[in-house]
Write an enzyme that holds these catalytic residues in place. Structure first.
Site, PDB file in Angstrom:
ATOM      1  N   GLU A 268       0.833  -1.203   0.000  1.00 45.29           N
ATOM      2  CA  GLU A 268       0.000   0.000   0.000  1.00 45.29           C
ATOM      3  C   GLU A 268       0.866   1.250   0.000  1.00 45.29           C
ATOM      4  O   GLU A 268       0.806   2.058   0.934  1.00 45.29           O
ATOM      5  CB  GLU A 268      -0.946   0.016   1.201  1.00 45.29           C
ATOM      6  CG  GLU A 268      -2.005  -1.057   1.136  1.00 45.29           C
ATOM      7  CD  GLU A 268      -3.009  -0.997   2.277  1.00 45.29           C
ATOM      8  OE1 GLU A 268      -2.643  -0.511   3.363  1.00 45.29           O
ATOM      9  OE2 GLU A 268      -4.143  -1.444   2.084  1.00 45.29           O
TER      10      GLU A 268
ATOM     11  N   GLU B  27      -5.942  -7.437  -1.199  1.00 41.67           N
ATOM     12  CA  GLU B  27      -6.390  -7.621   0.184  1.00 41.67           C
ATOM     13  C   GLU B  27      -7.875  -7.389   0.282  1.00 41.67           C
ATOM     14  O   GLU B  27      -8.398  -6.415  -0.261  1.00 41.67           O
ATOM     15  CB  GLU B  27      -5.734  -6.586   1.114  1.00 41.67           C
ATOM     16  CG  GLU B  27      -4.291  -6.797   1.365  1.00 41.67           C
ATOM     17  CD  GLU B  27      -3.736  -5.692   2.267  1.00 41.67           C
ATOM     18  OE1 GLU B  27      -4.427  -5.282   3.222  1.00 41.67           O
ATOM     19  OE2 GLU B  27      -2.623  -5.240   1.986  1.00 41.67           O
TER      20      GLU B  27
HETATM   21  C1  GAL Z   1      -4.253  -3.054   5.072  1.00 36.71           C
HETATM   22  C2  GAL Z   1      -2.759  -3.299   5.113  1.00 36.71           C
HETATM   23  C3  GAL Z   1      -2.461  -4.633   5.739  1.00 36.71           C
HETATM   24  C4  GAL Z   1      -3.199  -4.761   7.046  1.00 36.71           C
HETATM   25  C5  GAL Z   1      -4.666  -4.591   6.799  1.00 36.71           C
HETATM   26  C6  GAL Z   1      -5.486  -4.760   8.043  1.00 36.71           C
HETATM   27  O1  GAL Z   1      -4.570  -1.739   4.736  1.00 36.71           O
HETATM   28  O2  GAL Z   1      -2.184  -3.303   3.828  1.00 36.71           O
HETATM   29  O3  GAL Z   1      -1.083  -4.748   5.953  1.00 36.71           O
HETATM   30  O4  GAL Z   1      -2.747  -3.798   7.926  1.00 36.71           O
HETATM   31  O5  GAL Z   1      -4.886  -3.301   6.275  1.00 36.71           O
HETATM   32  O6  GAL Z   1      -6.846  -4.638   7.795  1.00 36.71           O
END
Ligand code: GAL
Length: 695
Positions: free
Chosen positions: A173, A340
Site C-alpha cells: 500500500e 487484500e
Molecule cells: C491493510 C494493510 C495490511 C493490514 C490490513 C489490516 O490496509 O495493507 O497490511 O494492515 O490493512 O486490515
C-alpha cells in the site's frame, strides 16, 4: 542526478524489456485464483507445514509472503538471512501453493532508521515519523533508496527463478498512511528539483503560480518550500498545492518503478510484478506507475464507516467501493486483482461490526464479476500479538478453525472450482450490455484541485463521482473508469464528472467523439480552469460553450438546510450542493430548469445534438442523485434497454456468467430471464446473497 540516473535506467529497461501482455500471466479458464496472506516470520516454524497444508486443503491456490519481513530478511546491515524464507517457499510448494513474493520496503528495520534518522517522513507539523509503525521512510531519501535497492536485489536473485513464485508485490500500500504528506528536507529538495525540471526558470514558475498575488514572487527555486497550511498565515497558493500533489504522486510512482527495475535485473520474465494501492489514498496515482505489469488494489468494506443500504447496510457495505475499484484498476492495463480483502471483522475501524452473514462471500463474487484474475485474503491466521490483534483471519486465533467469514471464503473457493467447469472460451459481451458501455473519465488533477478549493463545505468529489458511477451501474452499463490516454470511441457513453481542468485539445477530442456518435455527459464545474489551474480570461467555462450548447453560466450554492428546486420531465427535484446556472445557446435543448431562487426559469440541464451523438451538461448537483438518475436514464433508454436496478443491487457479466448481488437489507428480485440456467442462488435474493446464471 538521481533522477537522471533513474531516467537512464528506466529508458534502458524499457528498451530491453520484452513487451509484456499482462493477460498472458493468467489462464482465462481459471477465472479467478484465490489466495491468502501468511507470515512465516510471525509463527513457530513447526506450524508452517500444518498451516500451509490447511490453506491448500481449504481451496486456496497461492499464498503471499514477506511484505513486512525486512528485519527477518536482513537482521543486521548487510547480513541477509533467507534460509527461513527458503523453507517457507519450499513448504508452500510442497503442498501445491504458489507464492506471491513481496519487497519488504514498507517496514525499514530499526537498525536502519536508527543509523539514518534522516530517512524519516516528516509530517506537516514538523514531526519526524518514528520506528514502531510502517511506511515511515521517505521515498525521496537517497539513503533509504540505497538500502531498498540492496534488499530488493538480494530477494530478486534468491527467488527470481523459483518456479513456486508466480509474481511480485512491490512494497505494501505505497502511501504514508493517514493521508500524511512528506515534508522532510529530502522531500523539500525533491519538490524543488521537480519544479526546476517542470518550469526551467523561476520567472516561468512565478508566472504560472501567479506569485504577483500577495507578493509571493521567488528569486530562486531554493526559496521554495512545500506549501504547508500548518505554517502559513492565509490560504496557500493553489497552483503550488496542485504541483506538490502531482510531484508526490510522481515520487511514489518513481519509487515503485525503481523497485521494478531492480527486480527485473534478475527475475524470470514469467514472474509478474504489481503493487497494491489503496483507492482512497489521493497521494498516490497508480496510473503513473509504468513499471508494474498491472495494478491491483486493497479494500476494506466493513469498518464502521459505510452506512450501506438499509438497516443492516453497515454490515454489508456499499457496492461502489468494490465496483469502482474493479472498473478502475482493470481498465489501467486490462488485468487486475484484489490483493487484500477482509475475511471478517477488523480491529481498526471507527467501530468494528461483524459483517452480515454472507457478506464476505458476496464481496468475493463482486470481485469475480468485476473481472479480477485473483483475490487474496488478508490474512490466513488471526494474529495473537502486534498492532492488529482482534483482526480476523480466515482461521480463528486457534490457528485451525475457520472463522465466520473464513467459512464463506472456503465455500467461495469450492464454488469457483465448480464454476470453472462451466466456463466456455470466447464468450462475447451480450448486445444489451454492449449498447450501454460507459466510460467515466477521470484525472487526479481535478480531484486534487477541487480537494483544495471545494468552494462549498458540501462538495465531495468522490461523492459526485460515485453518484454518476452508481447511476451507470443501476442501468446495468458495463463501465470502465478511464483516463485521457484511453480511446474514447469504444464507449457509446462517456461521463466526465466535474472535470475541472481542461484544455483545447481535450475539448476538441470531446467534440470529435460526439460527432462520431458518442454521448458525452458533462457535469458541474467542468472546464472552469486550464491545466495550470488558472481561470480562463473569458466567461466561466467558456471554452466548452460551443461543445455543450451554452451561452453563459455562473454557479450558486445554498446553505446546508435549504433545497432549491429543479424541474425535469414534469417532476420536481431538490438540489443543494452546487448549481451551474446556464444560458442555453440556440442549438441546445433545455431539459431541466431551476424553479426557484432569483434565477427561476434558467436552465439546469441542457442537451445538444451534434453529428451522430450528443452532449448533455448537467449543471445541478443533488444529494440524492434522483435528478441525475432521470437524466441519464433518458440517454440510456435512447441507446438500448437499460436495467432499472434498485440502489444496492448489482448485475454484472463476466466470461459468459451473469452475476447478481444484493447489498441491501431486503430481499430483492433479480431480472433473470425465463430460460436462463441458474448455477448459483436464485432470482429471489436475500440480503448479502448472490446468484450466478447463464442466459
Ligand atoms: C491493510 C494493510 C495490511 C493490514 C490490513 C489490516 O490496509 O495493507 O497490511 O494492515 O490493512 O486490515
Amino acid at each position: 542526478m538521481r533522477r537522471i540516473t533513474a531516467l537512464v535506467i528506466c529508458l534502458c529497461t524499457t528498451l530491453l524489456a520484452p513487451a509484456r501482455e499482462p493477460q498472458s500471466f493468467f489462464r482465462d479458464s481459471d477465472l479467478i485464483l484465490c489466495g491468502s496472506y501468511y507470515y512465516p516470520e510471525q509463527w513457530p516454524e513447526e506450524q508452517w507445514g500444518r498451516d500451509l497444508k490447511r490453506m491448500a486443503e481449504l481451496g486456496f491456490e497461492f499464498t503471499h509472503f514477506g511484505e513486512f519481513a525486512w528485519s527477518a530478511m536482513e537482521p543486521e546491515e548487510g547480513r541477509f538471512d533467507f534460509a527461513w524464507l527458503d523453507k517457507a517457499v519450499e513448504t508452500a510448494a510442497s503442498v501445491g501453493l504458489k507464492v506471491i513474493m513481496c519487497t519488504p520496503t514498507a517496514t525499514p528495520p530499526a537498525w536502519l532508521t536508527h543509523k539514518h534518522p534522516d530517512i524519516a517522513v516528516v509530517t506537516d507539523s514538523g514531526r519526524a515519523l518514528e520506528h514502531g509503525g510502517r511506511q515511515h521512510a521517505s521515498w525521496s531519501s537517497d539513503i533509504y533508496r540505497t538500502y531498498v535497492e540492496r534488499v530488493v536485489a538480494a530477494l530478486a536473485e534468491r527467488y527470481g527463478r523459483n518456479p513456486a513464485v508466480i509474481g511480485w508485490q512491490i512494497d505494501n500500500e505505497p502511501s504514508h498512511y493517514s493521508y500524511t504528506y512528506d515534508h522532510s528536507e529530502n522531500a523539500q529538495r525533491s519538490f524543488r528539483r521537480w519544479l526546476r525540471e517542470k518550469y526551467g526558470t523561476i520567472e516561468e514558475l512565478n508566472r504560472v503560480w501567479g506569485t504577483s498575488f500577495w507578493s509571493l514572487a521567488y528569486n530562486d527555486f531554493e526559496q521554495i518550500r512545500i506549501p504547508n497550511q500548518k505554517t502559513l498565515a492565509g490560504t496557500a497558493n493553489p497552483h503550488s498545492v496542485l504541483d506538490y500533489k502531482r510531484c508526490t504522486a510522481d515520487e511514489a510512482a518513481a519509487f515503485i518503478d525503481f523497485q521494478c527495475e531492480v527486480l527485473r535485473r534478475s527475475i524470470d520474465p514469467s514472474q509478474w510484478i504489481t503493487t497494491n494501492t489503496m483507492p482512497g489514498c489521493s497521494a498516490v496515482d497508480p496510473a503513473r506507475m509504468q513499471g508494474p505489469d498491472f495494478a491491483c488494489y486493497t479494500r476494506y468494506l466493513v469498518n464502521g464507516r459505510y452506512a450501506g443500504h438499509g438497516e443492516q447496510g453497515f454490515r454489508i457495505s456499499k457496492p461502489e467501493l468494490l465496483g469502482w475499484n474493479n472498473d478502475y484498476y482493470r481498465s489501467l492495463r486490462g488485468v487486475s486483482g484484489v490483493m487484500e480483502i477482509q475475511p471478517g471483522q477488523v480491529n481498526w475501524g471507527k467501530f468494528n461490526p461483524q459483517p452480515y452473514p454472507g457478506a464476505v462471500r458476496l464481496w468475493m463474487y463482486h470481485i469475480f464479476a468485476g473481472g479480477n484474475r485473483f483475490v487474496c485474503h488478508y490474512r490466513f491466521r488471526q494474529p495473537l500479538r502486534g498492532s492488529e490483534q482482534y483482526h480476523y483471519g480466515t482461521l480463528s486465533a486457534d490457528g485451525v478453525t475457520p472463522s465466520l467469514g473464513g467459512r464463506e471464503i472456503v465455500r467461495f473457493n469450492r464454488e469457483i472450482a465448480e464454476l470453472r467447469r462451466s466456463w466456455r472460451p470466447g464468450a462475447k459481451l451480450p448486445k444489451r450490455l454492449r449498447d450501454l458501455r460507459t466510460a467515466i473519465l477521470v484525472n487526479p488533477d481535478n480531484r486534487w484541485d477541487m480537494e483544495f478549493q471545494p468552494l462549498t463545505d458540501q462538495w465531495s468529489t468522490s461523492a459526485h463521482l460515485d453518484k454518476y458511477y452508481n447511476i451507470a451501474k443501476r442501468a446495468g452499463a458495463p463501465t470502465d473508469i478511464i483516463g485521457e490516454e484511453h480511446d474514447f470511441d469504444r464507449y457509446p457513453v462517456i461521463i466526465a464528472p466535474a472535470y475541472e481542468l481542461a484544455d483545447s485539445q481535450l475539448i476538441a477530442r470531446w467534440e470529435r467523439y460526439v460527432r462520431r456518435g458518442g454521448h458525452l455527459i458533462l457535469t458541474c464545474r467542468t472546464a472552469q480552469k486550464d491545466r495550470t489551474g488558472a481561470l480562463w480570461e473569458a466567461r466561466p467555462s467558456e471554452p466548452i460553450y460551443a461543445l455543450a450548447g451554452i451561452d453563459d453560466m455562473w454557479f450558486d450554492h445554498l446553505p446546508r438546510n435549504r433545497q432549491g428546486k429543479v424541474s425535469f420531465d414534469g417532476r420536481t427535484y431538490g438540489w443543494n450542493n452546487w448549481a451551474d446556472v446556464l444560458t442555453p445557446s440556440p442549438e441546445a435543448e433545455v431539459w431541466a430548469r431551476y424553479d426557484d431562487q432569483f434565477y427561476a426559469g434558467k436552465a439546469a440541464v441542457v442537451h445538444r445534438r451534434a453529428g451522430r451523438g450528443s452532449v448533455t451538461y448537467i449543471g445541478a448537483d443533488t444529494d440524492d442523485g434522483r435528478l441525475e438518475y432521470a437524466v441519464l436514464r433518458r440517454i440510456y433508454s435512447s441507446l438500448g434497454e437499460p436495467f432499472d436496478l434498485p440502489e444496492g443491487v448489482v448485475v454484472e457479466w463476466r466470461d459468459g456468467f451473469w452475476v447478481g448481488l444484493n447489498y441491501t437489507s431486503d430481499t430483492q428480485l433479480l431480472p433473470i430471464p425465463d430460460g436462463a440456467r441458474i448455477l448459483i442462488g436464485s432470482a429471489e435474493l436475500a440480503p448479502a446473497e448472490v446468484a450466478v446464471w447463464r442466459q
